[in-house]
Design a protein around this motif. Structure first.
Motif, PDB file in Angstrom:
ATOM      1  N   PHE A   9      -9.400   4.429   3.809  1.00  0.00           N
ATOM      2  CA  PHE A   9      -8.705   4.033   5.032  1.00  0.00           C
ATOM      3  C   PHE A   9      -7.869   2.790   4.816  1.00  0.00           C
ATOM      4  O   PHE A   9      -8.118   1.987   3.923  1.00  0.00           O
ATOM      5  CB  PHE A   9      -9.707   3.789   6.163  1.00  0.00           C
ATOM      6  N   PHE A  10      -6.863   2.616   5.678  1.00  0.00           N
ATOM      7  CA  PHE A  10      -6.006   1.440   5.655  1.00  0.00           C
ATOM      8  C   PHE A  10      -6.072   0.757   7.011  1.00  0.00           C
ATOM      9  O   PHE A  10      -5.939   1.409   8.050  1.00  0.00           O
ATOM     10  CB  PHE A  10      -4.549   1.833   5.356  1.00  0.00           C
ATOM     11  N   SER A  11      -6.296  -0.532   7.008  1.00  0.00           N
ATOM     12  CA  SER A  11      -6.357  -1.309   8.249  1.00  0.00           C
ATOM     13  C   SER A  11      -5.196  -2.286   8.313  1.00  0.00           C
ATOM     14  O   SER A  11      -5.037  -3.141   7.441  1.00  0.00           O
ATOM     15  CB  SER A  11      -7.675  -2.080   8.325  1.00  0.00           C
ATOM     16  N   SER A  16      -2.067  -6.002   4.012  1.00  0.00           N
ATOM     17  CA  SER A  16      -0.659  -6.326   4.219  1.00  0.00           C
ATOM     18  C   SER A  16       0.236  -5.100   4.111  1.00  0.00           C
ATOM     19  O   SER A  16      -0.169  -4.037   3.634  1.00  0.00           O
ATOM     20  CB  SER A  16      -0.218  -7.345   3.171  1.00  0.00           C
ATOM     21  N   HIS A  17       1.487  -5.297   4.546  1.00  0.00           N
ATOM     22  CA  HIS A  17       2.491  -4.240   4.399  1.00  0.00           C
ATOM     23  C   HIS A  17       2.720  -3.923   2.924  1.00  0.00           C
ATOM     24  O   HIS A  17       2.953  -2.766   2.564  1.00  0.00           O
ATOM     25  CB  HIS A  17       3.802  -4.683   5.044  1.00  0.00           C
ATOM     26  N   GLU A  18       2.617  -4.952   2.071  1.00  0.00           N
ATOM     27  CA  GLU A  18       2.793  -4.740   0.633  1.00  0.00           C
ATOM     28  C   GLU A  18       1.706  -3.816   0.083  1.00  0.00           C
ATOM     29  O   GLU A  18       1.982  -2.952  -0.752  1.00  0.00           O
ATOM     30  CB  GLU A  18       2.769  -6.087  -0.103  1.00  0.00           C
ATOM     31  N   VAL A  19       0.476  -4.007   0.539  1.00  0.00           N
ATOM     32  CA  VAL A  19      -0.622  -3.147   0.099  1.00  0.00           C
ATOM     33  C   VAL A  19      -0.402  -1.716   0.585  1.00  0.00           C
ATOM     34  O   VAL A  19      -0.620  -0.756  -0.151  1.00  0.00           O
ATOM     35  CB  VAL A  19      -1.977  -3.687   0.599  1.00  0.00           C
ATOM     36  N   GLY A 151     -14.242  -1.804   3.139  1.00  0.00           N
ATOM     37  CA  GLY A 151     -15.417  -1.136   2.639  1.00  0.00           C
ATOM     38  C   GLY A 151     -15.416   0.365   2.795  1.00  0.00           C
ATOM     39  O   GLY A 151     -16.361   1.021   2.381  1.00  0.00           O
ATOM     40  N   LYS A 152     -14.437   0.913   3.462  1.00  0.00           N
ATOM     41  CA  LYS A 152     -14.425   2.355   3.706  1.00  0.00           C
ATOM     42  C   LYS A 152     -13.321   2.978   2.859  1.00  0.00           C
ATOM     43  O   LYS A 152     -12.279   3.356   3.372  1.00  0.00           O
ATOM     44  CB  LYS A 152     -14.219   2.634   5.194  1.00  0.00           C
ATOM     45  N   GLY A 153     -13.561   3.065   1.544  1.00  0.00           N
ATOM     46  CA  GLY A 153     -12.462   3.417   0.671  1.00  0.00           C
ATOM     47  C   GLY A 153     -12.746   4.471  -0.365  1.00  0.00           C
ATOM     48  O   GLY A 153     -12.244   4.371  -1.480  1.00  0.00           O
ATOM     49  N   THR A 154     -13.572   5.438  -0.038  1.00  0.00           N
ATOM     50  CA  THR A 154     -13.830   6.553  -0.942  1.00  0.00           C
ATOM     51  C   THR A 154     -12.522   7.254  -1.311  1.00  0.00           C
ATOM     52  O   THR A 154     -11.590   7.285  -0.514  1.00  0.00           O
ATOM     53  CB  THR A 154     -14.771   7.545  -0.234  1.00  0.00           C
ATOM     54  N   VAL A 155     -12.468   7.852  -2.509  1.00  0.00           N
ATOM     55  CA  VAL A 155     -11.296   8.628  -2.917  1.00  0.00           C
ATOM     56  C   VAL A 155     -11.704  10.077  -3.146  1.00  0.00           C
ATOM     57  O   VAL A 155     -12.880  10.378  -3.396  1.00  0.00           O
ATOM     58  CB  VAL A 155     -10.637   8.058  -4.198  1.00  0.00           C
ATOM     59  N   ASP A 261      -8.518  12.230  10.793  1.00  0.00           N
ATOM     60  CA  ASP A 261      -9.381  11.061  10.751  1.00  0.00           C
ATOM     61  C   ASP A 261      -9.816  10.694  12.162  1.00  0.00           C
ATOM     62  O   ASP A 261      -9.143  11.006  13.137  1.00  0.00           O
ATOM     63  CB  ASP A 261      -8.704   9.871  10.058  1.00  0.00           C
ATOM     64  N   SER A 262     -10.979  10.067  12.251  1.00  0.00           N
ATOM     65  CA  SER A 262     -11.505   9.671  13.551  1.00  0.00           C
ATOM     66  C   SER A 262     -11.050   8.279  13.950  1.00  0.00           C
ATOM     67  O   SER A 262     -11.027   7.945  15.134  1.00  0.00           O
ATOM     68  CB  SER A 262     -13.042   9.710  13.532  1.00  0.00           C
ATOM     69  N   HIS A 263     -10.714   7.461  12.952  1.00  0.00           N
ATOM     70  CA  HIS A 263     -10.263   6.087  13.181  1.00  0.00           C
ATOM     71  C   HIS A 263      -9.074   5.838  12.249  1.00  0.00           C
ATOM     72  O   HIS A 263      -9.275   5.457  11.092  1.00  0.00           O
ATOM     73  CB  HIS A 263     -11.370   5.084  12.873  1.00  0.00           C
ATOM     74  N   PRO A 264      -7.860   6.089  12.703  1.00  0.00           N
ATOM     75  CA  PRO A 264      -6.693   5.956  11.823  1.00  0.00           C
ATOM     76  C   PRO A 264      -6.680   4.570  11.158  1.00  0.00           C
ATOM     77  O   PRO A 264      -7.105   3.597  11.767  1.00  0.00           O
ATOM     78  CB  PRO A 264      -5.531   6.111  12.787  1.00  0.00           C
ATOM     79  N   THR A 265      -6.229   4.457   9.905  1.00  0.00           N
ATOM     80  CA  THR A 265      -5.410   5.442   9.236  1.00  0.00           C
ATOM     81  C   THR A 265      -6.034   5.802   7.895  1.00  0.00           C
ATOM     82  O   THR A 265      -6.248   4.924   7.053  1.00  0.00           O
ATOM     83  CB  THR A 265      -4.005   4.876   8.999  1.00  0.00           C
ATOM     84  N   MET A 266      -6.366   7.077   7.669  1.00  0.00           N
ATOM     85  CA  MET A 266      -6.769   7.536   6.346  1.00  0.00           C
ATOM     86  C   MET A 266      -5.525   7.605   5.472  1.00  0.00           C
ATOM     87  O   MET A 266      -4.485   8.109   5.894  1.00  0.00           O
ATOM     88  CB  MET A 266      -7.420   8.914   6.435  1.00  0.00           C
ATOM     89  N   VAL A 267      -5.639   7.088   4.248  1.00  0.00           N
ATOM     90  CA  VAL A 267      -4.494   7.145   3.340  1.00  0.00           C
ATOM     91  C   VAL A 267      -4.603   8.427   2.513  1.00  0.00           C
ATOM     92  O   VAL A 267      -5.657   8.742   1.970  1.00  0.00           O
ATOM     93  CB  VAL A 267      -4.407   5.890   2.442  1.00  0.00           C
ATOM     94  N   PHE A 268      -3.525   9.190   2.463  1.00  0.00           N
ATOM     95  CA  PHE A 268      -3.556  10.479   1.781  1.00  0.00           C
ATOM     96  C   PHE A 268      -2.153  10.849   1.319  1.00  0.00           C
ATOM     97  O   PHE A 268      -1.145  10.277   1.752  1.00  0.00           O
ATOM     98  CB  PHE A 268      -4.071  11.574   2.725  1.00  0.00           C
ATOM     99  N   ALA A 269      -2.089  11.826   0.442  1.00  0.00           N
ATOM    100  CA  ALA A 269      -0.816  12.418   0.034  1.00  0.00           C
ATOM    101  C   ALA A 269      -1.079  13.854  -0.391  1.00  0.00           C
ATOM    102  O   ALA A 269      -2.133  14.158  -0.949  1.00  0.00           O
ATOM    103  CB  ALA A 269      -0.188  11.640  -1.121  1.00  0.00           C
ATOM    104  N   ASP A 270      -0.128  14.737  -0.110  1.00  0.00           N
ATOM    105  CA  ASP A 270      -0.235  16.098  -0.613  1.00  0.00           C
ATOM    106  C   ASP A 270       1.107  16.535  -1.201  1.00  0.00           C
ATOM    107  O   ASP A 270       2.151  15.981  -0.871  1.00  0.00           O
ATOM    108  CB  ASP A 270      -0.706  17.079   0.476  1.00  0.00           C
ATOM    109  N   PHE A 271       1.027  17.517  -2.100  1.00  0.00           N
ATOM    110  CA  PHE A 271       2.219  17.970  -2.817  1.00  0.00           C
ATOM    111  C   PHE A 271       2.061  19.432  -3.181  1.00  0.00           C
ATOM    112  O   PHE A 271       0.987  19.868  -3.607  1.00  0.00           O
ATOM    113  CB  PHE A 271       2.406  17.122  -4.082  1.00  0.00           C
TER     114      PHE A 271
END
Length: 280
Positions: A9-11, A16-19, A151-155, A261-271
């Motif tokens: 997730f991203f908070s 930061s915006h850079e992250v 702390g919520k950063g599983t991949v 996601d139940s609490h935005p924002t999950m970070v993801f990408a698909d291709f």
């Protein structure tokens, strides 16, 4: 052929915006590399490869950059499942290996396919996985200052290959500051599950995901005839009832992708070889 990955997730308040931009670029690059790999490998091999790339990136809480537990030690968990054979293998609370997902993958041919703690590390040592510290200075500083962000950063990764076979892989460095011995969802069917109908990888609070049996519910419901969207809707409504925190990515056997996601924002990408979708 399609592939979708997540990086936790991203908070906006904690990062930061850079992250955020760095994660968008990283996920896009890893999704593209994993798709190229998928062209000549099975879904099972490709999800392990994709997750190993995520583990190697310090932006995520898995492999290098994993969270530190309450006693100052990093313990990681990972699992992989082959949708065709429905065999799952994993490691729980393994220490000092670079890529827990590759140890999990190596276990797929064993009779005892999920190992924990010292047994998992002993197996890794005996099968050529070098001793490797996954600690980075940022995580040690967070630990020392008792910070609680990130702390919520599983991949994870889910893929369908050219033969229509599905697989899922998930890896985590934990939630940080947990009681040593705590077991997350990542090496259970609640957080990582697949069969010939659907494959799912989850991220979020492991206790909530286990309580809700999130990945297993979604896969079972798709198997029983629900669409991906219907299966997600029903499962996440049940998650909401317990105020659960989770996100999930999935592909069904028709190649349909879905994420929620139940609490935005999950970070993801698909291709899919032509089009990218990346979290915003």
């Amino acid at each position: 052929m399609k592939i979708i990955i997540h990086g936790g997730f991203f908070s906006e308040s904690d990062q930061s915006h850079e992250v955020k931009t760095a994660k968008q670029d990283s996920l896009k690059g890893i999704a593209e590399k994993a798709f190229e790999y998928l062209k000549t490998h099975s879904a099972f091999e490709a999800v392990a490869y994709a997750v190993s790339l995520l583990e190697d990136d310090e932006l995520y809480n898995a492999g290098t950059g994993s969270q530190i537990q309450g006693d100052g030690i990093i313990r990681m968990s990972a699992a992989i499942i082959d949708g065709e054979t429905e065999k799952m293998s994993g490691v729980i609370n393994i220490e000092n290996v670079k890529n827990p997902i590759l140890v999990a993958k190596a276990l797929i041919g064993e009779d005892d396919r999920v190992l924990g703690g010292n047994g998992a590390k002993k197996y890794a040592d005996e099968h050529g996985f070098e001793n490797h510290s996954t600690e980075i200075p940022k995580r040690r500083k967070e630990y020392e200052e008792k910070l609680k962000n990130g702390g919520k950063g599983t991949v994870g990764c889910v893929a369908i290959d050219k033969d229509g076979k599905l697989a899922a892989a998930t890896s985590t460095g934990g939630k940080g500051f947990e009681i040593p011995g705590r077991i997350s969802d990542s090496a259970t069917v609640a957080g990582n599950y697949a069969n010939s109908f659907c494959a799912v990888s989850c991220t979020g609070v492991g206790e909530d995901i286990v309580s809700n049996a999130t990945a297993a519910k979604i896969v079972t419901r798709v198997t029983d005839g629900l669409t991906l969207e219907e299966a997600f809707s029903k499962t996440f409504n049940e998650l909401k009832a317990i105020d659960g925190f989770a996100g999930a990515i999935a592909i069904d056997r028709e190649g349909n992708l879905f994420h929620q996601d139940s609490h935005p924002t999950m970070v993801f990408a698909d291709f899919d070889g032509q089009n990218f979708e990346v979290f915003k």
